[in-house]
Design a protein around this motif. Structure first.
Motif, PDB file in Angstrom:
ATOM      1  N   TYR A  40      -7.619  -0.476   0.157  1.00 40.22           N
ATOM      2  CA  TYR A  40      -6.986  -1.033   1.352  1.00 40.22           C
ATOM      3  C   TYR A  40      -8.033  -1.065   2.446  1.00 40.22           C
ATOM      4  CZ  TYR A  40      -3.153  -1.731   4.708  1.00 40.22           C
ATOM      5  OH  TYR A  40      -2.291  -2.228   5.650  1.00 40.22           O
TER       6      TYR A  40
ATOM      7  N   MET B 180       0.853  -1.204   0.000  1.00 42.00           N
ATOM      8  CA  MET B 180       0.000   0.000   0.000  1.00 42.00           C
ATOM      9  C   MET B 180       0.874   1.233   0.000  1.00 42.00           C
ATOM     10  SD  MET B 180      -3.030   1.135   0.061  1.00 42.00           S
ATOM     11  CE  MET B 180      -3.638   2.794   0.129  1.00 42.00           C
TER      12      MET B 180
ATOM     13  N   ASP C 183      -6.935  -6.170   4.820  1.00 43.80           N
ATOM     14  CA  ASP C 183      -5.510  -5.899   4.721  1.00 43.80           C
ATOM     15  C   ASP C 183      -4.841  -5.707   6.077  1.00 43.80           C
ATOM     16  OD1 ASP C 183      -5.257  -5.796   1.778  1.00 43.80           O
ATOM     17  OD2 ASP C 183      -6.731  -4.186   2.004  1.00 43.80           O
TER      18      ASP C 183
END
Lengths: 271, 373, 292, 162
Positions: A86, A1, A138
């Motif tokens: 995310y 990310m 995540d």
């Protein structure tokens, strides 16, 4: 990310609520000192608890509070997953099913009949489950409620492209770093601290209580030994089992440990 | 009139209330007086002013995974055995900011230049003083001197106390560290019902004591103190056979006992954090959300922490078995090679404060038995 | 006290009274080496520190990226070759090392060091030297290679065994020719070759099957994944090279670099101060103990 | 004549042949011919059933497997005095499981595997020496394969703590 506060477009953040008490969202709102900085770094695009203004997705980061307890939520979390790059599960409802996962240990119909005048209008699932039980997640932030410092650290880590600093050390580490006296040893109070992920700053032991485990299992915990250690301290029947079957009851490690605790207690009784 | 001139090595009888004045003198000399105090069903080491803050009439009862206090009506202050806290927290603080950095154009460093506190430690037991001496070897080496530890250690005043009532988890006699003090203190107390016998251990101690009103101890009092200390020596709760310890442990890394103990060990870090000699620490950055400032902090760490031994590719000690083995073989084995002393002083904290009640003396005995069988 | 195994260069940055306090160093140059690996050239912003700084090949620095933390990284050159600059070749896989991948020329990092023991370049003079390394294990040896080349006459046969995963992962390929010219026998091998790769495919320890060594006058310097080093040591010992002529560079989690924080302990050693370079003789009882 | 002389000189360079009795050496030499291969020449392909075992005298021969979507993957190179195609000598000889190609100009001793197997059946002393050598070859190949399998230079599977 990778999020970069330097790019002209600030990362868009959405905060969602599922079955929960809103306490974790309040922890975010409670960051008065840091909210200005947060607002300058990210674009809070969807956060009904804070503002009715909604900017359309997709979003860079989705923060989900609450567990999945209704058929409608099962569908909605899939939509959320689809519109967020995310996804963060925020708080113990989202990471383990929360206190409402206690229903997983009994028949939900019995509750409905007892509580509601017209049970036919209630559409609910047999179980309360974590976000990760339903869609890929995540990052999980445990806590009931979450520690606002942890949330900040996660946001900071995302913006700075680094690993968030919350090591999987048990609560005992936080007790000792704060010079808190062990409630299990000095007072004989059952405490889940040795197997629970730190991050709360040893809040309960600091107030003379055993750890309730709301930050979930630590990765290195020895649950068998914990149960063997704490059950003998039980001050009333099944105290340790009840601790394990509270906030994080539906996490696999706690489920197994609670079963083990009940088994020890029943063997003792039989004797 | 007897000669009341004090020398290093002199022993005097100090009326108990005089201790208050002695502590007040220490504070006048810019010392923070810290010592034992009752809190949270236990004894903690914290700021104290005098007898009123000390645990009056308290006895302790320690067993594996259990610490309890017993209240008596005796006018005595040092009959308990210390609890989980040790003096380590004053010399090697559990959290300490090393520096902060902020970015204004370029990164700027700001050292933590807070002056080190000057502590007078009141009531240091012989095992605890031995532990301080061990940490001296770790933090004040020829090739490395820890500035945080050093600045606190240099300004230290040590008022020792001889242990007269060891608990069931004590084994300082086995480790050769107590219960009686021999050296390294400024003043050393032996508590009797009526008075403190005070031995002068340093020029600094002499000068502090010289201001007080005291008597030369009668032979009777001296005798009573000696008898009490002999009794303490004979009433250790536990023993550890230290013969060939480093070799025993480091040459039996495959002992079955490691598997046995790993089933009980919680890997919770308590033994290491209550240990007065364990010295591991971590350094972590705490950055603000914008990444423009950060604070680097040193915190106590433990070889039982899952992150402790991470390297590229994973954890070199991924199991509780390997972590416990590392702790014990270090403490009672390789520590000797590193610092020319074992890392254990026999204080028994790791036994009392292990929630699972794992007993270091029992583990060593079990390995010895396994090896000899 | 711990036995000092190797005569180490004195620590030159004088951090004794300033715990974990780094000196700022500016990035002067960045060279991409392979996928996820780059070489950084640093200069201390404080000229006094820059002028005072000395190290020996094999030693390491603690690199600090504010907000991210520190990582232990070996020097991948020597001061003479790098014109006084500090050179680190970094694989961007950890929290800190990934942060360095986003830095640009002109940015600063904090540096503390140098720490640890160095390659025994004087002790092995007159000997044949087998340098066996793999992957990111070559950079910590490059300074030693430069040093050996500058004093080439003082050594016998020099063989560089270097292994990588694939041809594109090889470090410093542009320098191989020069090393070859300096009479270093270059034995480069990859785990997996493609159509264009005409070099060796296999693994580093294989070299010992094909070449004879004179055990009494051969020294082995090895650095790389521990599993690779284990087999290099095994093959070297099988050829009767004495264990005090085999030198190993170990890697552990490190926080202080001064044998004080405890993290890098293995057996009686603090890898950061008693190592990272050890004669294998010192590790015989602990190297192969599982999870020790 | 010259060729067979060259051959014997070449074979004498190989350490293993030095340990053979003259009888065993000559018999093996009879089963052997030299091949001078140019870079790119193929010794055998996957699936082939030709029956030779090879020893590299000079150059480099690569062993490769064609992997769909990855092309040819070279997993081993045979260097001077390395044996390849050794499975021909094992009793359950089947088809080739990999291809062999010279990546450099190479000189290779090609030994008739059937002859070798027959000789080993008749003369068990020779058979023992042959199989002992082969066991070593297989063991070293297995070691190499294991190390490659570990993929030790690959990135870590877990985040690292620095």
């Amino acid at each position: 990310m990778t999020l970069s506060p330097k790019s002209s477009l600030k990362p868009k953040v959405a905060v969602y609520k599922f079955s929960s008490c809103d306490g974790c969202q309040l922890s975010i709102l409670n960051m008065e000192d840091e909210l200005l900085d947060i607002a300058s770094a990210v674009d809070i695009s969807y956060f009904l608890e804070a503002t009715r203004t909604v900017k359309p997705g997709p979003y860079d980061v989705g923060i989900v509070e609450g567990s999945i307890t209704t058929p409608h939520e099962v569908d909605r979390i899939k939509e959320v997953r689809a519109e967020c790059k995310y996804l963060i599960a925020l708080g113990t409802c989202a990471t383990a099913g929360g206190i409402q996962a206690l229903r997983n240990f009994s028949r939900v119909d019995d509750y409905i009949k007892t509580v509601y005048a017209h049970p036919e209008f209630i559409h609910t699932l047999e179980t309360s489950t974590s976000i990760a039980n339903n869609v890929p997640v995540d990052l999980e932030i445990w806590g009931c409620p979450v520690n606002k410092g942890t949330v900040l650290e996660v946001l900071a880590a995302l913006l700075q492209n680094r690993r968030p600093n919350f090591p999987p050390s048990p609560v005992c580490v936080e007790c000792k770093r704060r010079s808190i006296i062990c409630v299990a040893v000095a007072q004989g109070i059952p405490c889940l601290g040795p197997v629970v992920h730190g991050g709360c700053g040893a809040l309960c032991p600091a107030n003379g209580r055993g750890c309730y485990g709301c930050f979930g299992p630590s990765s290195a915990g020895n649950f068998n030994s914990l149960v063997n250690t704490m059950v003998p301290l039980d001050r009333y029947p099944n105290e340790t089992a009840n601790l394990l079957r509270s906030f994080s009851s539906n996490s696999p490690a706690f489920r197994a440990a609670a079963d083990a605790a009940l088994k020890i207690a029943s063997t003792k009784e039989a004797k | 009139m007897t000669d009341k001139t004090l020398f290093i090595g002199s022993t005097v009888a100090l009326p108990k209330p005089e201790l208050d004045l002695l502590l007040a003198d220490l504070r006048k000399n810019d010392y923070q007086t810290v010592g034992p105090h009752m809190q949270d069903e236990s004894i903690v080491y914290t700021k104290i002013e005098g007898l009123k803050d000390l645990p009056r009439g308290i006895l302790s009862e320690q067993n594996p995974a259990s610490y309890r206090m017993l209240q008596t009506d005796k006018d005595r202050y040092f009959d308990f055995i210390p609890a989980n806290q040790s003096w380590k927290q004053f010399l090697f603080p559990p959290r300490h900011t090393l520096f902060s950095a902020s970015k204004e154009g370029k990164w700027q460093l700001k050292e933590n230049d807070e002056p080190a506190p000057r502590y007078a430690l009141i009531g240091v037991r012989a095992c605890e003083l031995a532990a301080i001496n061990i940490q001296d070897k770790i933090f004040l080496r020829e090739d490395f001197s820890d500035p945080i530890y050093r600045s606190r250690r240099e300004g230290l005043f040590i008022m020792a106390v001889n242990c007269l009532d060891p608990d069931a988890t004590c084994f300082c006699v086995s480790m050769g560290t107590g219960p009686r003090h021999t050296a390294g203190f400024d003043l050393c107390l032996t508590e009797l019902d009526e008075v403190f016998l005070v031995e002068v251990g340093s020029e600094l101690g002499r000068s502090m004591l010289a201001e007080r009103t005291y008597d030369l101890p009668s032979a009777f009092v001296q005798n009573a103190a000696n008898q009490a200390m002999d009794r303490a020596t004979r009433s250790m709760g536990r023993t550890m056979d230290t013969r060939d310890l480093p070799e025993l442990l480091t040459t039996h890394l495959d002992a079955d006992r490691w598997n046995v103990v790993s089933k009980r060990c919680l890997s919770c870090t308590n033994c290491t954090l209550v240990c007065p000699t364990c010295f591991c620490w971590d350094a972590v950055d705490q950055a603000d959300i914008l990444g423009k400032s950060t604070r680097r902090e040193r915190v106590w760490d433990s070889c039982f922490n899952p992150n402790y031994s991470f390297v590229v590719g994973g954890n070199t000690r991924p199991n509780i078995r390997s972590r416990y083995r590392q702790w014990l073989t270090h403490k009672l084995g390789t520590w000797k090679a590193q610092f020319d002393v074992l890392g254990c002083v026999g204080c028994g904290r790791c036994i009392t404060w292990c929630p699972a009640g794992i007993d270091i003396t029992e583990e060593v005995a079990a390995i010895r038995a396994e090896v000899n069988s | 006290m711990t036995t000092t195994l190797i005569d180490t260069a004195a620590h030159s940055a004088g951090h004794n009274d300033k715990l974990l306090l780094p000196h700022w160093a500016e990035i002067v140059k960045i060279i991409p080496e392979a996928e996820g690996v780059s070489t950084f050239h640093f200069r201390f912003t404080d000229p006094t520190v820059q002028n005072r700084y000395r190290f020996e090949p094999g030693q390491f620095n603690m690199l600090y990226v504010p907000g991210y933390g520190e990582a232990a990284i070996s020097m991948s050159s020597d001061l003479e070759t790098a014109g006084g600059l500090l050179v680190h070749t970094i694989r961007h896989i950890g929290n800190v090392t990934r942060a360095t991948s986003r830095l640009k020329v002109g940015d600063v990092v904090g540096i503390r060091g140098p720490f640890g023991t160095s390659w025994p370049l004087e002790a092995i003079e007159g000997m044949d030297v087998v340098i066996a390394c793999g992957g990111i294990g070559l950079p910590p040896l490059r300074g030693a290679i430069y040093r050996i080349i500058r004093n080439r006459a003082r050594y016998g046969k020099i063989t560089l065994l270097y292994g990588a995963r694939m041809p594109k992962d090889l470090m410093f390929p542009a320098e191989y020719e020069a090393w070859q010219k300096a009479d270093i026998d270059m034995q480069v091998t990859v785990d997996r070759g493609d159509d264009t790769w005409t070099g060796r495919v296999g693994v580093v320890p294989m070299w010992f099957y094909h070449f004879r060594v004179d055990p009494h006058k051969t020294a082995v310097l090895t650095c790389g994944p521990e599993i690779m080093m284990r087999f290099v040591i095994y093959e070297a010992l099988a050829r009767r090279i004495p264990s005090d002529q085999i030198y190993v560079s170990l890697e552990r989690n490190m926080k202080c670099g001064q044998g004080a924080c405890g993290h890098c302990q293995q057996g009686p050693y603090f890898i950061c101060k008693d190592g990272p370079v050890f004669p294998f003789k010192a590790l015989e009882n602990i190297f192969n103990v599982e999870e020790y | 004549m010259t060729d067979s002389l060259d051959l014997k000189i070449a074979l004498q360079m190989i350490p293993w042949f030095n340990s053979l009795t003259p009888e065993h050496f000559n018999k093996t030499a009879e089963l052997t011919h030299l091949r001078h291969a140019k870079a790119g020449d193929i010794f055998f392909r996957e699936g082939d059933k030709q029956d030779y075992v090879y020893i590299v005298l000079d150059g480099r021969v690569s062993l490769e497997i064609f992997v769909p979507h990855h092309g040819k993957v070279r997993f081993y190179t045979a260097e001077p005095f390395d044996v390849f195609g050794w499975s021909s000598v094992t009793p359950g000889m089947r088809q080739r499981t990999a291809g062999a190609m010279a990546v450099l100009d190479s000189t290779v001793a090609c030994i008739d595997a059937e002859g070798l197997r027959n000789f080993a059946e008749i003369d068990h002393d020779f058979g023992y020496l042959l199989m002992r050598r082969l066991a070593n070859v297989v063991a070293s190949r297995l070691m190499v394969t294991r190390l490659q399998l570990i993929d030790m230079f690959a990135g870590p599977s877990e985040p690292i703590n620095d």
